[in-house]
Design a protein around this motif. Structure first.
Motif, mmCIF file in Angstrom:
data_model
loop_
_atom_site.group_PDB
_atom_site.id
_atom_site.type_symbol
_atom_site.label_atom_id
_atom_site.label_comp_id
_atom_site.label_asym_id
_atom_site.label_seq_id
_atom_site.Cartn_x
_atom_site.Cartn_y
_atom_site.Cartn_z
ATOM 1 N N ASP A 1 81.535 31.306 69.790
ATOM 2 C CA ASP A 1 81.248 30.900 68.410
ATOM 3 C C ASP A 1 81.838 29.519 68.127
ATOM 4 O OD1 ASP A 1 81.990 30.629 65.455
ATOM 5 O OD2 ASP A 1 80.638 32.350 65.415
ATOM 6 N N ALA A 2 83.111 29.344 68.440
ATOM 7 C CA ALA A 2 83.796 28.091 68.128
ATOM 8 C C ALA A 2 83.219 26.906 68.898
ATOM 9 C CB ALA A 2 85.286 28.233 68.419
ATOM 10 N N TYR A 3 82.813 27.135 70.130
ATOM 11 C CA TYR A 3 82.305 26.065 70.988
ATOM 12 C C TYR A 3 80.823 26.227 71.290
ATOM 13 C CZ TYR A 3 87.102 24.549 71.864
ATOM 14 O OH TYR A 3 88.383 24.081 71.730
ATOM 15 N N ILE B 1 93.090 25.700 70.896
ATOM 16 C CA ILE B 1 92.989 26.138 69.505
ATOM 17 C C ILE B 1 91.499 26.153 69.214
ATOM 18 C CG2 ILE B 1 93.433 25.680 67.074
ATOM 19 C CD1 ILE B 1 95.860 24.061 67.851
ATOM 20 N N MET B 2 90.990 27.302 68.808
ATOM 21 C CA MET B 2 89.568 27.376 68.475
ATOM 22 C C MET B 2 89.377 28.231 67.237
ATOM 23 S SD MET B 2 88.317 29.594 71.814
ATOM 24 C CE MET B 2 89.207 28.665 73.039
ATOM 25 N N VAL B 3 88.501 27.759 66.366
ATOM 26 C CA VAL B 3 88.234 28.412 65.090
ATOM 27 C C VAL B 3 86.745 28.714 65.001
ATOM 28 C CG1 VAL B 3 88.324 28.164 62.572
ATOM 29 C CG2 VAL B 3 90.170 27.238 63.986
ATOM 30 N N CYS B 4 86.409 29.940 64.615
ATOM 31 C CA CYS B 4 85.004 30.326 64.436
ATOM 32 C C CYS B 4 84.371 29.424 63.382
ATOM 33 C CB CYS B 4 84.904 31.790 64.029
ATOM 34 S SG CYS B 4 85.492 32.925 65.312
ATOM 35 N N ARG B 5 83.098 29.109 63.594
ATOM 36 C CA ARG B 5 82.420 28.119 62.747
ATOM 37 C C ARG B 5 82.467 28.461 61.266
ATOM 38 N NH1 ARG B 5 76.922 28.052 65.783
ATOM 39 N NH2 ARG B 5 77.692 30.138 66.197
ATOM 40 N N ALA B 6 82.407 29.737 60.906
ATOM 41 C CA ALA B 6 82.431 30.118 59.485
ATOM 42 C C ALA B 6 83.756 29.777 58.813
ATOM 43 C CB ALA B 6 82.151 31.621 59.351
ATOM 44 N N TRP B 7 84.799 29.508 59.611
ATOM 45 C CA TRP B 7 86.135 29.290 59.051
ATOM 46 C C TRP B 7 86.648 27.875 59.267
ATOM 47 C CZ3 TRP B 7 87.328 32.897 55.801
ATOM 48 C CH2 TRP B 7 86.817 34.197 55.988
ATOM 49 N N THR B 8 85.853 26.983 59.816
ATOM 50 C CA THR B 8 86.342 25.625 60.061
ATOM 51 C C THR B 8 86.544 24.881 58.743
ATOM 52 O OG1 THR B 8 84.102 24.754 60.345
ATOM 53 C CG2 THR B 8 85.261 25.458 62.344
ATOM 54 N N GLY B 9 87.462 23.937 58.762
ATOM 55 C CA GLY B 9 87.715 23.108 57.595
ATOM 56 C C GLY B 9 88.510 23.783 56.496
ATOM 57 N N ARG B 10 89.129 24.908 56.792
ATOM 58 C CA ARG B 10 89.860 25.651 55.763
ATOM 59 C C ARG B 10 91.352 25.795 56.077
ATOM 60 N NH1 ARG B 10 84.966 29.481 55.556
ATOM 61 N NH2 ARG B 10 83.845 28.607 53.784
ATOM 62 N N GLY B 11 91.836 25.108 57.099
ATOM 63 C CA GLY B 11 93.259 25.172 57.426
ATOM 64 C C GLY B 11 93.615 26.222 58.459
ATOM 65 N N GLY C 1 89.849 32.886 64.519
ATOM 66 C CA GLY C 1 90.117 31.905 65.557
ATOM 67 C C GLY C 1 91.273 32.364 66.423
ATOM 68 N N GLN C 2 91.600 31.538 67.416
ATOM 69 C CA GLN C 2 92.658 31.893 68.356
ATOM 70 C C GLN C 2 93.289 30.646 68.936
ATOM 71 O OE1 GLN C 2 90.543 34.225 71.249
ATOM 72 N NE2 GLN C 2 89.330 32.515 71.966
ATOM 73 N N THR C 3 94.493 30.828 69.432
ATOM 74 C CA THR C 3 95.197 29.766 70.142
ATOM 75 C C THR C 3 96.061 30.411 71.216
ATOM 76 O OG1 THR C 3 96.640 27.833 69.906
ATOM 77 C CG2 THR C 3 97.136 29.724 68.503
ATOM 78 N N PHE C 4 96.279 29.683 72.308
ATOM 79 C CA PHE C 4 97.134 30.230 73.359
ATOM 80 C C PHE C 4 97.728 29.128 74.225
ATOM 81 C CE2 PHE C 4 92.693 30.869 74.867
ATOM 82 C CZ PHE C 4 92.676 30.092 76.008
ATOM 83 N N GLY C 5 98.774 29.524 74.943
ATOM 84 C CA GLY C 5 99.442 28.622 75.858
ATOM 85 C C GLY C 5 100.524 29.362 76.622
#
Length: 196
Positions: free
Chosen positions: A29-31, A113-123, A73-77
């Motif tokens: 979704d994010a990419y 760091i990836m955010v689903c498109r419906a949630w981008t631009g919201r912090g 969304g998700q992030t990892f490392g």
């Protein structure tokens, strides 16, 4: 817009593998544009190959953000391992002496760091970033960003990251990345996540 209720779920490498289908769903979704491009580095199979390798690292840390039960969304490392962290042999530019020396507790590699498109631009990306890095015990973090990814680059600069070098990873078809770094621990921030 109203502030949004946001929760986080955190997983180690074993728990992350159990979330593999969800992780792929967030990635696709994010990419979506990248996944649908002709870039072999961005295919789902290529992402999963990298993800499976990443989850072999001790200290792997995954954070998924949710609104209710909806993943946002998700992030990892993971912490880089001694002596060279695995990343530094791929640098394409010199860095100051000793910068690449790793102890296993010096550097946290923020991989995605990836955010689903419906949630981008919201912090949501910033909230994920701060949740993942806020509790880390390493003294610095590093990440890789494509030099032409202007949106991500601007955000990272705004969040306090600075460029230290360039790197082309060992993965097949890997692009050239800028290497950015930030000191840890992060200064406490108030992140506002906006609703619909």
């Amino acid at each position: 817009m109203a502030d949004l209720e946001l929760s986080f779920r955190r997983y180690d490498r074993i728990g992350a593998r159990e979330q593999r289908d969800l992780i792929v769903g967030i990635y696709t979704d994010a990419y979506a544009d990248a996944v649908n491009s002709a870039d072999p580095f961005e295919t789902v199979d290529a992402f999963l190959t990298r993800f499976d390798a990443y989850t072999r690292h001790d200290g792997f840390d995954l954070v998924i953000a949710y609104h209710g039960e909806e993943p946002m969304g998700q992030t990892f490392g993971w912490p880089l391992s001694p002596p060279d962290g695995g990343w530094w042999r791929y640098l394409t530019a010199e860095v100051e002496p000793g910068w690449t020396h790793e102890t296993g507790r010096r550097t946290f590699a923020l991989s995605e760091i990836m955010v689903c498109r419906a949630w981008t631009g919201r912090g949501v990306a910033r909230a994920l970033h701060d949740e993942l890095l806020g509790g880390r015990r390493e003294t610095r973090a590093v990440l890789l960003v494509r030099p032409d990814n202007e949106n991500a680059y601007r955000a990272y600069r705004r969040w306090g990251w600075s460029k230290i070098s360039r790197l082309r990873g060992g993965w097949e078809d890997a692009p050239l990345f800028d290497v950015l770094t930030i000191d840890l621990p992060l200064a406490p921030k108030s992140v506002r996540v906006e609703g619909k």
